[in-house]
Write a protein that holds these residues in place. Structure first.
Motif, PDB file in Angstrom:
ATOM      1  N   LYS A   2       0.859  -1.185   0.000  1.00 13.82           N
ATOM      2  CA  LYS A   2       0.000   0.000   0.000  1.00 13.82           C
ATOM      3  C   LYS A   2       0.891   1.229   0.000  1.00 13.82           C
ATOM      4  CE  LYS A   2      -3.662   0.270   2.714  1.00 13.82           C
ATOM      5  NZ  LYS A   2      -4.504   0.469   3.933  1.00 13.82           N
ATOM      6  N   LEU A   3       0.557   2.186  -0.866  1.00 14.84           N
ATOM      7  CA  LEU A   3       1.313   3.428  -0.942  1.00 14.84           C
ATOM      8  C   LEU A   3       0.435   4.578  -0.474  1.00 14.84           C
ATOM      9  CD1 LEU A   3       3.926   4.890  -1.858  1.00 14.84           C
ATOM     10  CD2 LEU A   3       2.787   5.251  -4.069  1.00 14.84           C
ATOM     11  N   PHE A   4       0.876   5.249   0.586  1.00 16.74           N
ATOM     12  CA  PHE A   4       0.223   6.468   1.040  1.00 16.74           C
ATOM     13  C   PHE A   4       0.804   7.601   0.201  1.00 16.74           C
ATOM     14  CE2 PHE A   4      -0.158   3.468   4.435  1.00 16.74           C
ATOM     15  CZ  PHE A   4      -1.410   3.696   4.987  1.00 16.74           C
ATOM     16  N   SER A   5      -0.066   8.278  -0.535  1.00 14.85           N
ATOM     17  CA  SER A   5       0.402   9.183  -1.579  1.00 14.85           C
ATOM     18  C   SER A   5      -0.527  10.382  -1.683  1.00 14.85           C
ATOM     19  CB  SER A   5       0.450   8.431  -2.916  1.00 14.85           C
ATOM     20  OG  SER A   5       0.836   9.255  -3.985  1.00 14.85           O
ATOM     21  N   TYR A   6      -0.017  11.430  -2.319  1.00 18.13           N
ATOM     22  CA  TYR A   6      -0.813  12.596  -2.688  1.00 18.13           C
ATOM     23  C   TYR A   6      -0.479  12.880  -4.145  1.00 18.13           C
ATOM     24  CZ  TYR A   6      -2.368  17.523  -2.757  1.00 18.13           C
ATOM     25  OH  TYR A   6      -2.976  18.716  -3.054  1.00 18.13           O
ATOM     26  N   PHE A   7      -1.480  13.148  -4.941  1.00 18.08           N
ATOM     27  CA  PHE A   7      -1.268  13.199  -6.384  1.00 18.08           C
ATOM     28  C   PHE A   7      -0.226  14.239  -6.787  1.00 18.08           C
ATOM     29  CE2 PHE A   7      -4.290  16.596  -5.911  1.00 18.08           C
ATOM     30  CZ  PHE A   7      -4.187  17.423  -7.024  1.00 18.08           C
ATOM     31  N   ARG A   8      -0.096  15.315  -6.028  1.00 19.35           N
ATOM     32  CA  ARG A   8       0.858  16.361  -6.391  1.00 19.35           C
ATOM     33  C   ARG A   8       2.199  16.230  -5.672  1.00 19.35           C
ATOM     34  NH1 ARG A   8      -2.946  21.679  -6.911  1.00 19.35           N
ATOM     35  NH2 ARG A   8      -3.398  21.486  -9.128  1.00 19.35           N
ATOM     36  N   LEU A  24       5.186  -3.629 -10.098  1.00 17.42           N
ATOM     37  CA  LEU A  24       4.678  -4.063  -8.793  1.00 17.42           C
ATOM     38  C   LEU A  24       3.312  -3.439  -8.517  1.00 17.42           C
ATOM     39  CD1 LEU A  24       7.983  -3.660  -6.741  1.00 17.42           C
ATOM     40  CD2 LEU A  24       6.973  -5.792  -7.573  1.00 17.42           C
ATOM     41  N   PRO A  25       2.297  -4.246  -8.307  1.00 20.15           N
ATOM     42  CA  PRO A  25       0.969  -3.706  -7.979  1.00 20.15           C
ATOM     43  C   PRO A  25       0.922  -3.193  -6.542  1.00 20.15           C
ATOM     44  CG  PRO A  25       0.925  -6.091  -7.883  1.00 20.15           C
ATOM     45  CD  PRO A  25       2.307  -5.726  -8.356  1.00 20.15           C
ATOM     46  N   TYR A  26       0.054  -2.226  -6.295  1.00 20.77           N
ATOM     47  CA  TYR A  26      -0.074  -1.675  -4.946  1.00 20.77           C
ATOM     48  C   TYR A  26      -1.443  -1.026  -4.803  1.00 20.77           C
ATOM     49  CZ  TYR A  26       0.992   2.784  -7.256  1.00 20.77           C
ATOM     50  OH  TYR A  26       0.969   3.878  -8.089  1.00 20.77           O
ATOM     51  N   ASP A  27      -1.888  -0.912  -3.556  1.00 22.39           N
ATOM     52  CA  ASP A  27      -3.097  -0.167  -3.251  1.00 22.39           C
ATOM     53  C   ASP A  27      -2.719   1.287  -3.000  1.00 22.39           C
ATOM     54  OD1 ASP A  27      -4.722  -2.440  -3.385  1.00 22.39           O
ATOM     55  OD2 ASP A  27      -4.292  -2.953  -1.299  1.00 22.39           O
ATOM     56  N   TYR A  28      -3.564   2.182  -3.443  1.00 22.24           N
ATOM     57  CA  TYR A  28      -3.312   3.618  -3.318  1.00 22.24           C
ATOM     58  C   TYR A  28      -4.136   4.173  -2.166  1.00 22.24           C
ATOM     59  CZ  TYR A  28      -2.508   8.429  -4.997  1.00 22.24           C
ATOM     60  OH  TYR A  28      -2.130   9.740  -5.123  1.00 22.24           O
ATOM     61  N   ALA A  29      -3.459   4.757  -1.179  1.00 12.76           N
ATOM     62  CA  ALA A  29      -4.138   5.402  -0.057  1.00 12.76           C
ATOM     63  C   ALA A  29      -3.872   6.894  -0.127  1.00 12.76           C
ATOM     64  CB  ALA A  29      -3.641   4.831   1.264  1.00 12.76           C
ATOM     65  N   PRO A  53       5.801  10.052   0.612  1.00 13.68           N
ATOM     66  CA  PRO A  53       5.122   8.769   0.617  1.00 13.68           C
ATOM     67  C   PRO A  53       5.456   7.935   1.850  1.00 13.68           C
ATOM     68  CG  PRO A  53       7.107   8.588  -0.682  1.00 13.68           C
ATOM     69  CD  PRO A  53       7.017  10.031  -0.230  1.00 13.68           C
ATOM     70  N   VAL A  54       4.556   7.004   2.126  1.00 15.22           N
ATOM     71  CA  VAL A  54       4.825   5.903   3.049  1.00 15.22           C
ATOM     72  C   VAL A  54       4.438   4.639   2.304  1.00 15.22           C
ATOM     73  CG1 VAL A  54       4.226   4.805   5.223  1.00 15.22           C
ATOM     74  CG2 VAL A  54       4.401   7.294   5.100  1.00 15.22           C
ATOM     75  N   LEU A  55       5.330   3.675   2.277  1.00 11.26           N
ATOM     76  CA  LEU A  55       5.042   2.395   1.646  1.00 11.26           C
ATOM     77  C   LEU A  55       4.867   1.353   2.728  1.00 11.26           C
ATOM     78  CD1 LEU A  55       4.823   0.847  -1.115  1.00 11.26           C
ATOM     79  CD2 LEU A  55       7.199   0.145  -0.708  1.00 11.26           C
ATOM     80  N   GLU A  56       3.717   0.691   2.730  1.00  9.85           N
ATOM     81  CA  GLU A  56       3.466  -0.409   3.652  1.00  9.85           C
ATOM     82  C   GLU A  56       3.677  -1.721   2.910  1.00  9.85           C
ATOM     83  OE1 GLU A  56      -0.197  -2.315   6.281  1.00  9.85           O
ATOM     84  OE2 GLU A  56      -0.268  -0.195   5.703  1.00  9.85           O
TER      85      GLU A  56
END
Length: 222
Positions: A2-8, A24-29, A53-56
């Motif tokens: 899971k990637l904690f992200s902000y579009f900008r 690599l597939p991931y969920d977008y948070a 970002p934070v990658l879980e």
């Protein structure tokens, strides 16, 4: 993952590119930085630096975009983001860090907001700040690329590659593309940077870079 992200977020953009290059597939948070969601207690309790970002991955939380890219490179060795030789690897890391440590921190969202809210700078002065540090950094980056091309050729290497180093994208390209996107958004002049912009255009011809752009993110305004 899971990637904690902000579009900008430029830093999150780097990691989205790296994940795409490695397939690599991931969920977008989504964490909306402009609305201050990163400062809310439920986010800060698990992400004390209140950034993206934070990658879980498998229960582990990883922060800092360059560290995350290095982790991905070590765990998922296909499509490496760094060259094999220690010296070339150090050269590419230096390119990436010149953006991640020297240019971006001066111009990220919290700095720009502080300049306006706490220092009282009008938009024109804030934009002048952004233009100065971004353009100065890009001119340095252009020189570094040209010197790296010469360094490779002096050691019997091939002609300058398509990307920042060689003919495959590296960690440096993952950092360069978000910088150029933001520079264009703030109307920073980009003329006189032929080597840099050629690397950018080569990157943007690849699906992994296209899929990672801000407008393609789930939290981008529609």
């Amino acid at each position: 993952m899971k990637l904690f992200s902000y579009f900008r977020s430029s830093a999150a953009f780097r990691v989205r590119i790296a994940l795409g290059l490695k397939g690599l597939p991931y969920d977008y948070a989504a964490v909306h930085l402009a609305r201050g969601e990163q400062l809310q207690a439920d986010y800060r309790s698990t992400h004390p630096d209140a950034l993206v970002p934070v990658l879980e991955d498998e229960g582990e939380l990883l922060t800092q975009s360059v560290a995350i890219m290095e982790y991905l490179d070590e765990v998922h060795t296909d499509a490496p983001l760094l060259p094999a030789s220690p010296l070339a690897k150090a050269r590419v890391r230096a390119l990436a860090l010149s953006i991640a440590c020297e240019i971006h921190p001066l111009n990220n969202l919290r700095v720009l907001k502080f300049l306006q809210a706490e220092m009282g700078l009008p938009d024109t002065s804030k934009d002048r700040w952004y233009h100065h540090w971004t353009r100065q950094g890009l001119e340095s980056f252009e020189t570094q690329l040209l010197k790296l091309d010469a360094w490779q050729q002096a050691r019997g290497g091939a002609a300058p590659g398509t990307f920042c180093f060689g003919d495959t994208p590296t960690q440096a390209d993952c950092c360069l593309v978000p910088l150029i996107f933001n520079a264009r958004r703030f109307a920073v002049p980009l003329e006189g940077l032929p080597r840099t912009m050629a690397a950018f255009e080569a990157c943007m011809a690849l699906p992994a870079f296209q899929a990672a752009i801000p407008d393609a993110c789930p939290d981008a305004p529609r």
